[in-house]
Scaffold this motif. Sequence first.
Motif: not given
Length: 200
Positions: A59-64
Amino acid sequence: MVALGEIELKDAARQAAGNWQDFNCFVWFRRSELAKPKDWAVIYTHNRDSGLLDQSNASVIRAALKPFTEGDDPDVVVESHSHWAVGHVSGFSVRVFRRGQITKAFRTYHELAESMEDYPILDETDYSNRESEATFENLEHAAWRLKREFDLPENWQDETYSWLSDSRPNSLENTDDQGGWPDDDDLTAAFEALGYERVE
């Protein structure tokens, strides 16, 4: 193969570009749409059976990477591929090189990969929230047998979670990266302390 986060950016870029060519039993249909498919890497972040940590980091990677998914010729494309063992694997295809230069999209991913090598959790708050949510949802399953023995009110999950959190916090500790799973003894203690009557 060395993890991308363990090596310097330039070496990671060279290793990642065209990595999909080395995947076993893999066909990447989107390669035919690209002028230089060997400049791209396929990077998976999670699958159907992933635990909370992989889900959180994904989820964090997707947002970044989201800013790089926009426009007519984006450097990042969301991918999800079927897999015989885990149902599906999901992640991104990332353009590693554009006109011979490492893209900002890959630089961003590499920074995150380096962070995960130093410490596996990218966002403590997100991961903690997922642990709590999973544990709360697990109460319904953990109490499947005991629910027939007690007369439970509609809000029993809220009350039980609160009581266990205050009185037996160890019972809510994350298990196998799937959230907490209190046992029958802990649940019985909670039900009795909360005044839930046994079914005759």
